[in-house]
Design an enzyme around this catalytic site. Structure first.
Site, PDB file in Angstrom:
ATOM      1  N   LYS A 263      68.040   8.431  12.074  1.00 58.11           N
ATOM      2  CA  LYS A 263      67.951   9.824  11.588  1.00 58.11           C
ATOM      3  C   LYS A 263      68.588   9.940  10.208  1.00 58.11           C
ATOM      4  O   LYS A 263      68.017  10.541   9.294  1.00 58.11           O
ATOM      5  CB  LYS A 263      68.642  10.780  12.572  1.00 58.11           C
ATOM      6  CG  LYS A 263      67.847  11.001  13.857  1.00 58.11           C
ATOM      7  CD  LYS A 263      68.664  11.703  14.946  1.00 58.11           C
ATOM      8  CE  LYS A 263      67.855  11.773  16.245  1.00 58.11           C
ATOM      9  NZ  LYS A 263      68.597  12.329  17.378  1.00 58.11           N
TER      10      LYS A 263
ATOM     11  N   GLN B   7      74.465  14.486  18.420  1.00 56.55           N
ATOM     12  CA  GLN B   7      73.707  13.586  19.295  1.00 56.55           C
ATOM     13  C   GLN B   7      74.179  13.726  20.743  1.00 56.55           C
ATOM     14  O   GLN B   7      75.381  13.686  21.023  1.00 56.55           O
ATOM     15  CB  GLN B   7      73.857  12.138  18.807  1.00 56.55           C
ATOM     16  CG  GLN B   7      73.016  11.119  19.550  1.00 56.55           C
ATOM     17  CD  GLN B   7      71.513  11.265  19.326  1.00 56.55           C
ATOM     18  OE1 GLN B   7      71.071  11.850  18.340  1.00 56.55           O
ATOM     19  NE2 GLN B   7      70.725  10.742  20.222  1.00 56.55           N
TER      20      GLN B   7
ATOM     21  N   ASP C 223      67.957  21.149  15.989  1.00 52.54           N
ATOM     22  CA  ASP C 223      67.522  20.639  17.294  1.00 52.54           C
ATOM     23  C   ASP C 223      66.811  21.729  18.101  1.00 52.54           C
ATOM     24  O   ASP C 223      66.136  21.429  19.089  1.00 52.54           O
ATOM     25  CB  ASP C 223      68.757  20.199  18.106  1.00 52.54           C
ATOM     26  CG  ASP C 223      68.889  18.690  18.214  1.00 52.54           C
ATOM     27  OD1 ASP C 223      67.867  17.999  18.174  1.00 52.54           O
ATOM     28  OD2 ASP C 223      70.043  18.224  18.345  1.00 52.54           O
TER      29      ASP C 223
HETATM   30  N1  GUN Z   1      69.532  12.686  22.511  1.00 56.72           N
HETATM   31  C1  GUN Z   1      68.285  12.328  22.883  1.00 56.72           C
HETATM   32  N2  GUN Z   1      67.370  13.126  22.292  1.00 56.72           N
HETATM   33  C2  GUN Z   1      68.056  14.000  21.522  1.00 56.72           C
HETATM   34  C3  GUN Z   1      67.644  15.051  20.650  1.00 56.72           C
HETATM   35  O1  GUN Z   1      66.471  15.366  20.482  1.00 56.72           O
HETATM   36  N3  GUN Z   1      68.656  15.712  20.028  1.00 56.72           N
HETATM   37  C4  GUN Z   1      69.956  15.405  20.222  1.00 56.72           C
HETATM   38  N4  GUN Z   1      70.868  16.121  19.576  1.00 56.72           N
HETATM   39  N5  GUN Z   1      70.361  14.429  21.022  1.00 56.72           N
HETATM   40  C5  GUN Z   1      69.416  13.726  21.664  1.00 56.72           C
END
Ligand code: GUN
Length: 299
Positions: free
Chosen positions: A53, A97, A120
């Site tokens: 990311k 995350q 998100d």
């Molecule tokens: N962990 C797995 N998928 C995601 C996501 O889409 N966003 C976040 N913040 N954590 C994750």
């Protein structure tokens, strides 16, 4: 012929649009979009996701900031960091995350993120906007938003008259996916582990989305001929045929069987996966455009 939906290609297309619009924004004298990614602990899979990311954000021309905190970070310290990022004018998107270590209340952390920086789409404000069809100002979770773009590439933007079945009712994928399909005029059913005769229900779907996290659960004869099949699952399973201790990735759909009936289907890997990161970039760009008082870009 069954179309194998190339998520990598569509994601590259979205990222190319993000790069172009970032250059436009900076060309108009605004700061580049800023994305802050926060990770707590050393879960190797999460470390890999977060690194990709941050890297993609740099590639888009964003300010990319990563906060890597030790696993024993207190909830108070994490909330303080989020408050600081909320107040930081150089940051347009905040992503914490998940999962977080057990001693931290994930819900509390998510609801502390300012809704206008919640790229998100997990904050109640954004969930409510999606649920009420306020899509002009909502942030939609990246995986369902990316899945929707893939569906639109196959079926167009208006899905009137189509039956959609979403298998899985998570807050991150299943529920927002159902809301997006509803907003596009589908007739939507959400199925889950307590659903009666799931194969028969799945066979009614013109659009079938699998988001349950069970390797190859959706069988070929669950798929209506010509259906669009979107496989959100990413499951690692043993692959002794590749050698001792080896593994491979499979989705929630038994791909080879399902591809025989589907009109279009996403592979795993290379389907929905690349779209998730692309939509995180798109959401961060949207946040920066809205902050600058500019028209919201669409993807
Ligand atoms: N962990 C797995 N998928 C995601 C996501 O889409 N966003 C976040 N913040 N954590 C994750």
């Amino acid at each position: 012929m069954t179309e194998i939906i190339d998520g990598k290609l569509v994601a590259e297309d979205v990222v190319a649009t993000v790069k172009g619009l970032t250059a436009d924004l900076v060309g108009k004298g605004h700061a580049a979009p800023g994305l802050a990614v926060v990770i707590v602990g050393e879960d190797p899979a999460s470390q890999v996701y977060v690194a990709s990311k941050s890297k993609k954000a740099k590639e888009c021309g964003f300010l990319s900031v990563q906060h890597t905190l030790p696993a024993d970070t207190s909830e108070a310290d994490l909330l303080k960091l989020i408050a600081d990022l909320n107040a930081d004018k150089s940051i347009d998107g905040i992503l914490v995350q998940l999962p977080l270590p057990g001693h931290i209340d994930s819900g509390k952390v998510i609801q502390t993120i300012a809704p206008e920086k919640d790229v998100d789409g997990f904050h109640f404000v954004n969930v409510g906007k999606l649920g009420t069809g306020e899509l002009e100002t909502a942030f939609v979770p990246c995986t369902p938003a990316g899945s929707m773009i893939l569906i639109e590439r196959v079926r167009g933007k208006d899905l009137s008259g189509l039956n959609a079945v979403v298998v899985g009712r998570s807050n991150i994928v299943g529920k927002p996916m159902a809301n997006l399909l509803l907003a596009a005029n589908c007739t939507v059913t959400i199925a889950h582990s307590r659903t009666k005769d799931l194969p028969a229900l799945a066979r009614t779907a013109d659009i079938l989305v699998a988001a349950v996290g069970r390797p190859e659960m959706v069988k070929g004869d669950w798929v209506k001929p010509g259906a669009t099949v979107i496989d959100v699952g990413i499951n690692r399973i043993p692959a002794p045929e590749k050698g001792e201790g080896k593994s491979r990735l499979v989705g929630d759909v038994a791909f080879n069987e399902a591809a025989k009936n589907a009109g279009a289907i996403t592979p795993v890997p290379g389907g929905v996966g690349p779209m998730t990161i692309a939509l995180l970039m798109a959401n961060t760009l949207v946040s920066a455009y809205l902050k600058a008082g500019l028209k919201r870009p669409t993807f």
